[in-house]
Design a protein around this motif. Structure first.
Motif, short mmCIF file in Angstrom:
data_model
loop_
_atom_site.label_atom_id
_atom_site.label_comp_id
_atom_site.label_asym_id
_atom_site.label_seq_id
_atom_site.Cartn_x
_atom_site.Cartn_y
_atom_site.Cartn_z
N ARG A 49 0.84 -1.21 0.00
CA ARG A 49 0.00 0.00 0.00
C ARG A 49 0.87 1.25 0.00
O ARG A 49 0.61 2.22 -0.72
N TYR B 199 -6.82 4.56 -4.78
CA TYR B 199 -5.97 4.00 -5.82
C TYR B 199 -6.62 4.20 -7.18
O TYR B 199 -7.86 4.23 -7.30
N LEU C 94 -2.44 -4.41 -7.14
CA LEU C 94 -2.75 -4.96 -5.83
C LEU C 94 -3.61 -6.22 -5.94
O LEU C 94 -3.46 -7.16 -5.16
N VAL D 100 -8.61 -2.71 -0.15
CA VAL D 100 -8.26 -1.84 -1.27
C VAL D 100 -9.53 -1.17 -1.80
O VAL D 100 -10.54 -1.84 -2.04
#
Length: 309
Positions: free
Chosen positions: A156, A170, A178, A235
């Motif tokens: 991260r 993101y 990821l 995420v």
């Protein structure tokens, strides 16, 4: 050289076959009622890594609840084991099982062995050895799981450059990177995960009627809402335009249902209307496939909302 959980699992099963015999040795992962075969040393049962059985049908499920012993030379003499559906399905007469636990004491899975023939009663004398092997395997497993958590945090931080300038989430590049790295952990340890696809309902209308500044404010509210319902290990990404994605790691079906409700409630609290789709990554398909399923579910939800409106 035995330096990881996979190699240690294979070496442990091979040693137990040489020492105790048994036609099948497995290292497994439990996930809800899924009993996932991570590794197998099979000489006749037809069981392979990646296969998913029903946990509630297994002898191991009874063993971890202390309903039956770790070693049963003849399961036919123990009603609690003899009645287990997998006994007849696989053809089991002798059983060995040791739980594999995480650092916090929760169950990860089992190290277990099966044979179609009864074994001598004195096989019970091997319990201390098998337990020691299970504990050593569990210790190595937890070292790797803790390292995987640290790797997530490092990833991260490493990918902070792949942030969406407007929302701070993101971007698509970070999301794809990821997802790829998390898929490696899912494949290795049998982790489940929840994927959520989100599409804002009102961005174009807001831009057209109130201007781009209002549309940007809507996107930022959506980003804050999604960040509010996720953990540090999860995420959240803005994939482009009004599309967002969420990855919740090590998330089972019941956690996923709770999550979806929280996402819906939090978006509403931030005055954001959106269509959502959710899917679980389970044994048999990867994170990309699961997100495609979530995306399809989101578009079905969006079409239904348009019909209702």
């Amino acid at each position: 050289m035995i330096d990881d959980f996979a190699a240690a699992s294979q070496a442990t099963m091979a040693f137990l076959r040489r020492r105790l015999g048994f036609k099948l040795w497995m290292v497994t992962r439990t996930e809800g009622d899924d009993w996932i075969v991570l590794f197998a040393d099979d000489a006749g049962y037809g069981v392979s890594p990646g296969q998913v059985l029903r946990w509630s049908d297994s002898l191991c499920a009874r063993m971890v609840m202390d309903q039956g012993p770790n070693i049963a030379p003849d399961v036919a003499k123990l009603p609690v084991y003899a009645d287990a559906p997998l006994v007849n399905k696989l053809g089991v007469r002798a059983y060995v099982g040791i739980p594999l636990r995480r650092t916090d004491g929760s169950l990860f899975g089992t190290l277990c062995g099966f044979d179609p023939n009864p074994q001598p009663p004195d096989i019970r004398e091997q319990l201390e050895m098998v337990t020691l092997l299970g504990d050593l395997l569990g210790s190595l497993l937890n070292t790797e799981l803790n390292a995987a958590d640290a790797a997530r945090r490092a990833e991260r931080a490493e990918l902070d450059a792949t942030r969406d300038a407007l929302t701070g989430l993101y971007n698509r590049r970070g999301w794809e990177m990821l997802l790829q790295r998390e898929e490696e952990r899912c494949s290795r340890y049998g982790h489940s995960a929840c994927l959520v696809s989100i599409d804002l309902d009102d961005l174009k209308f807001t831009n057209d009627t109130q201007g781009q500044a209002a549309g940007d404010a809507l996107l930022m509210r959506a980003g804050k809402a999604l960040q509010a319902v996720t953990r540090a290990c999860d995420v959240v990404a803005r994939l482009g335009g009004d599309e967002f994605g969420m990855l919740m790691v090590e998330c089972d079906y019941f956690d996923a249902q709770t999550l979806l409700m929280r996402v819906q409630e939090t978006l509403a609290a931030y005055d954001v209307r959106a269509s959502l789709g959710m899917a679980l990554r389970k044994a048999g398909y990867d994170l990309d496939e699961a997100f495609a399923m979530a995306d399809a579910e989101m578009y079905r939800a969006k079409r239904s909302r348009k019909v209702l409106n």
